[in-house]
Design a protein around this motif. Structure first.
Motif, PDB file in Angstrom:
ATOM      1  N   LEU A  80      -5.047  -0.798   4.199  1.00 61.94           N
ATOM      2  CA  LEU A  80      -4.899   0.346   3.301  1.00 61.94           C
ATOM      3  C   LEU A  80      -5.443   0.135   1.888  1.00 61.94           C
ATOM      4  O   LEU A  80      -5.941   1.095   1.280  1.00 61.94           O
ATOM      5  CB  LEU A  80      -3.424   0.766   3.256  1.00 61.94           C
ATOM      6  CG  LEU A  80      -3.131   2.206   2.819  1.00 61.94           C
ATOM      7  CD1 LEU A  80      -3.998   3.210   3.558  1.00 61.94           C
ATOM      8  CD2 LEU A  80      -1.659   2.529   3.027  1.00 61.94           C
ATOM      9  N   PRO A  81      -5.413  -1.084   1.327  1.00 63.37           N
ATOM     10  CA  PRO A  81      -6.020  -1.251   0.002  1.00 63.37           C
ATOM     11  C   PRO A  81      -7.514  -0.924  -0.034  1.00 63.37           C
ATOM     12  O   PRO A  81      -8.072  -0.701  -1.105  1.00 63.37           O
ATOM     13  CB  PRO A  81      -5.772  -2.728  -0.318  1.00 63.37           C
ATOM     14  CG  PRO A  81      -4.546  -3.075   0.452  1.00 63.37           C
ATOM     15  CD  PRO A  81      -4.669  -2.298   1.724  1.00 63.37           C
ATOM     16  N   ASN A  82      -8.156  -0.898   1.147  1.00 67.42           N
ATOM     17  CA  ASN A  82      -9.588  -0.599   1.199  1.00 67.42           C
ATOM     18  C   ASN A  82      -9.896   0.891   1.229  1.00 67.42           C
ATOM     19  O   ASN A  82     -11.062   1.272   1.134  1.00 67.42           O
ATOM     20  CB  ASN A  82     -10.221  -1.228   2.453  1.00 67.42           C
ATOM     21  CG  ASN A  82     -10.090  -2.738   2.482  1.00 67.42           C
ATOM     22  OD1 ASN A  82      -9.891  -3.359   1.455  1.00 67.42           O
ATOM     23  ND2 ASN A  82     -10.211  -3.317   3.662  1.00 67.42           N
ATOM     24  N   ARG A 109      -1.854  -4.590   4.412  1.00 65.33           N
ATOM     25  CA  ARG A 109      -2.232  -4.612   2.995  1.00 65.33           C
ATOM     26  C   ARG A 109      -3.131  -5.788   2.639  1.00 65.33           C
ATOM     27  O   ARG A 109      -3.461  -5.991   1.475  1.00 65.33           O
ATOM     28  CB  ARG A 109      -0.994  -4.591   2.083  1.00 65.33           C
ATOM     29  CG  ARG A 109      -0.079  -5.785   2.174  1.00 65.33           C
ATOM     30  CD  ARG A 109       1.189  -5.550   1.365  1.00 65.33           C
ATOM     31  NE  ARG A 109       2.072  -6.712   1.384  1.00 65.33           N
ATOM     32  CZ  ARG A 109       2.161  -7.612   0.411  1.00 65.33           C
ATOM     33  NH1 ARG A 109       1.409  -7.477  -0.663  1.00 65.33           N
ATOM     34  NH2 ARG A 109       2.990  -8.621   0.503  1.00 65.33           N
ATOM     35  N   ALA A 110      -3.571  -6.543   3.641  1.00 67.54           N
ATOM     36  CA  ALA A 110      -4.582  -7.571   3.399  1.00 67.54           C
ATOM     37  C   ALA A 110      -5.948  -6.897   3.326  1.00 67.54           C
ATOM     38  O   ALA A 110      -6.129  -5.799   3.850  1.00 67.54           O
ATOM     39  CB  ALA A 110      -4.554  -8.601   4.522  1.00 67.54           C
ATOM     40  N   PRO A 111      -6.932  -7.522   2.698  1.00 68.34           N
ATOM     41  CA  PRO A 111      -8.250  -6.888   2.601  1.00 68.34           C
ATOM     42  C   PRO A 111      -9.034  -6.927   3.901  1.00 68.34           C
ATOM     43  O   PRO A 111      -9.945  -6.128   4.101  1.00 68.34           O
ATOM     44  CB  PRO A 111      -8.957  -7.703   1.512  1.00 68.34           C
ATOM     45  CG  PRO A 111      -8.304  -9.043   1.572  1.00 68.34           C
ATOM     46  CD  PRO A 111      -6.867  -8.772   1.920  1.00 68.34           C
ATOM     47  N   GLY A 112      -8.701  -7.865   4.799  1.00 66.45           N
ATOM     48  CA  GLY A 112      -9.465  -7.981   6.028  1.00 66.45           C
ATOM     49  C   GLY A 112     -10.834  -8.580   5.809  1.00 66.45           C
ATOM     50  O   GLY A 112     -11.737  -8.395   6.632  1.00 66.45           O
ATOM     51  N   THR A 113     -11.001  -9.324   4.723  1.00 66.62           N
ATOM     52  CA  THR A 113     -12.291  -9.913   4.402  1.00 66.62           C
ATOM     53  C   THR A 113     -12.130 -10.881   3.240  1.00 66.62           C
ATOM     54  O   THR A 113     -11.016 -11.142   2.775  1.00 66.62           O
ATOM     55  CB  THR A 113     -13.318  -8.809   4.055  1.00 66.62           C
ATOM     56  OG1 THR A 113     -14.611  -9.401   3.915  1.00 66.62           O
ATOM     57  CG2 THR A 113     -12.940  -8.080   2.775  1.00 66.62           C
ATOM     58  N   ASP A 114     -13.246 -11.389   2.733  1.00 65.42           N
ATOM     59  CA  ASP A 114     -13.221 -12.276   1.585  1.00 65.42           C
ATOM     60  C   ASP A 114     -13.115 -11.472   0.286  1.00 65.42           C
ATOM     61  O   ASP A 114     -13.394 -10.258   0.276  1.00 65.42           O
ATOM     62  CB  ASP A 114     -14.494 -13.128   1.560  1.00 65.42           C
ATOM     63  CG  ASP A 114     -15.743 -12.272   1.456  1.00 65.42           C
ATOM     64  OD1 ASP A 114     -16.178 -11.968   0.333  1.00 65.42           O
ATOM     65  OD2 ASP A 114     -16.280 -11.878   2.515  1.00 65.42           O
ATOM     66  N   ALA A 132       3.229   0.547  -0.828  1.00 66.53           N
ATOM     67  CA  ALA A 132       4.299   1.428  -0.355  1.00 66.53           C
ATOM     68  C   ALA A 132       4.038   2.877  -0.758  1.00 66.53           C
ATOM     69  O   ALA A 132       4.296   3.809   0.009  1.00 66.53           O
ATOM     70  CB  ALA A 132       5.645   0.956  -0.906  1.00 66.53           C
ATOM     71  N   THR A 133       3.506   3.068  -1.972  1.00 66.11           N
ATOM     72  CA  THR A 133       3.183   4.422  -2.429  1.00 66.11           C
ATOM     73  C   THR A 133       2.108   5.045  -1.558  1.00 66.11           C
ATOM     74  O   THR A 133       2.178   6.225  -1.185  1.00 66.11           O
ATOM     75  CB  THR A 133       2.707   4.392  -3.896  1.00 66.11           C
ATOM     76  OG1 THR A 133       3.765   3.880  -4.710  1.00 66.11           O
ATOM     77  CG2 THR A 133       2.325   5.783  -4.378  1.00 66.11           C
ATOM     78  N   ASP A 134       1.097   4.255  -1.201  1.00 67.24           N
ATOM     79  CA  ASP A 134       0.027   4.765  -0.342  1.00 67.24           C
ATOM     80  C   ASP A 134       0.548   5.115   1.048  1.00 67.24           C
ATOM     81  O   ASP A 134       0.133   6.111   1.643  1.00 67.24           O
ATOM     82  CB  ASP A 134      -1.097   3.730  -0.238  1.00 67.24           C
ATOM     83  CG  ASP A 134      -1.978   3.703  -1.471  1.00 67.24           C
ATOM     84  OD1 ASP A 134      -1.840   4.598  -2.318  1.00 67.24           O
ATOM     85  OD2 ASP A 134      -2.803   2.774  -1.589  1.00 67.24           O
TER      86      ASP A 134
END
Length: 349
Positions: A80-82, A109-114, A132-134
């Protein structure tokens, strides 16, 4: 056995094959696990990897849905951060609109990448409160009613299409995911620590733990989740704590063959450990050892169908799991198809 088994796929590419072949293999793999009786087929979002082709999960799941008929399909997960929550709601809401109640939305909530690649995705950080807001926004976008009517007058989107000027006072004030609203796509919270467990508990969502590669905090995360679960939360989607956990497996007719095929995954782990990625490498007999481990290591359950099924059953009992999601990687796609098929038969799917 007592709980459903599901599949997690990352569309791996093997040395000597093309990326297109890897994506075609993923579709065939989904068809195979559907026929074998698995409950879900999920794809995990990864970016910038020369090993895994699952960067655009919504596109891949749409293609998979066209070639399957009954198995549940979903993200395991969308990082989700992406992404903007509205876009996620639109993408997965579109899938649900087309394919009905077969779509799941797992959120991480991990980036899934570097870090460098993550910065190019240009979204935001993984702060727990922001995350959590997202998630809360997503529940609102997907839970709205299809019966909502626009305010009198044209909306900004309509005006743009028609080439009209719109009085700002008459703009539609509610942001809507169209399609998406009213689909109520089931959400799952993913995690490899207590952070995801806290969000899942607070919002009353089912929780999937990444024990197939990071089991260290499994026990404490499940304790946090089950202790603080709010079944009466406005966003609750399950009535009681619901837990899925991952296992990484290799199954073959003999223990020695299983450990031989598992050397591909071990080589991949070594690559990742040293910060490099690349296609899956062929298995090797060099260094193959067959050992009897009395414990349960979800990062590598290797053996014959009966021994692997027994280990998974013990894993379910130890952690009181409601579902297990299986990851299996092999150099030869037919090997992993045979592995998960024989496991399914042994499990009684």
């Amino acid at each position: 056995m007592t709980v459903p088994l599901s599949i997690l796929d990352l569309a791996p590419v093997s040395a000597g094959s093309t990326r297109k072949q890897a994506l075609d293999n993923a579709v065939h793999f989904a068809q195979t696990v559907e026929q074998a009786g698995y409950h879900r087929y999920w794809m995990a979002e990864h970016h910038g990897s020369a090993t895994f082709m699952s960067s655009a999960t919504a596109l891949l799941l749409g293609r998979t849905a066209e070639h399957t008929s009954s198995i549940r399909l979903g993200s395991g997960g969308v990082m989700l951060p992406n992404h903007a929550p509205l876009m996620v709601a639109e993408y997965y809401g579109t899938l649900a609109t087309i394919y009905g109640d077969r779509i799941d939305l797992g959120l991480g909530r991990a980036p899934g990448t570097d870090p460098i690649t993550a910065s190019e995705l240009r979204r935001g950080g993984s702060d727990l409160n922001d995350f959590a807001t997202d998630v809360l926004k997503l529940t609102q976008f997907l839970g709205g009613s299809d019966e909502v009517r626009d305010e009198e007058g044209v909306s900004g989107a309509q005006a743009s299409v028609l080439g009209l000027q719109v009085n700002p006072n008459r703009l539609h004030r509610t942001v809507r995911a169209i399609p998406g609203e009213g689909t109520k796509v089931p959400l799952w919270m993913l995690g490899s620590s207590t952070g995801g467990a806290q969000v899942a508990a607070e919002l009353g969502l089912p929780f999937s733990f990444a024990s197939h590669f990071a089991p260290q905090q499994l026990s404490v995360a499940l304790q946090v989740y089950r202790t603080h679960f709010k079944k009466n939360a406005r966003t609750a989607q399950v009535k009681e704590p619901t837990v899925m956990a991952g296992v990484n497996v290799m199954v073959a007719e003999t223990e020695r063959e299983a450990h031989y095929q598992a050397t591909t995954y071990k080589k991949m782990q070594e690559q990742i450990r040293f910060g490099s990625t690349g296609p899956l490498q062929p298995p090797s007999w060099e260094g193959v050892e067959v050992w009897q481990n009395p414990g349960i290591d979800p990062t590598g359950i290797i053996g014959t169908p009966d021994t692997v099924a027994e280990k998974i059953a013990q894993f379910v009992d130890i952690y009181s799991l409601d579902e297990v999601i299986v990851s299996c990687n092999a150099y030869d796609p037919s090997v992993r198809e045979a592995a998960v098929t024989t496991l399914a038969k042994e499990w009684g799917l």
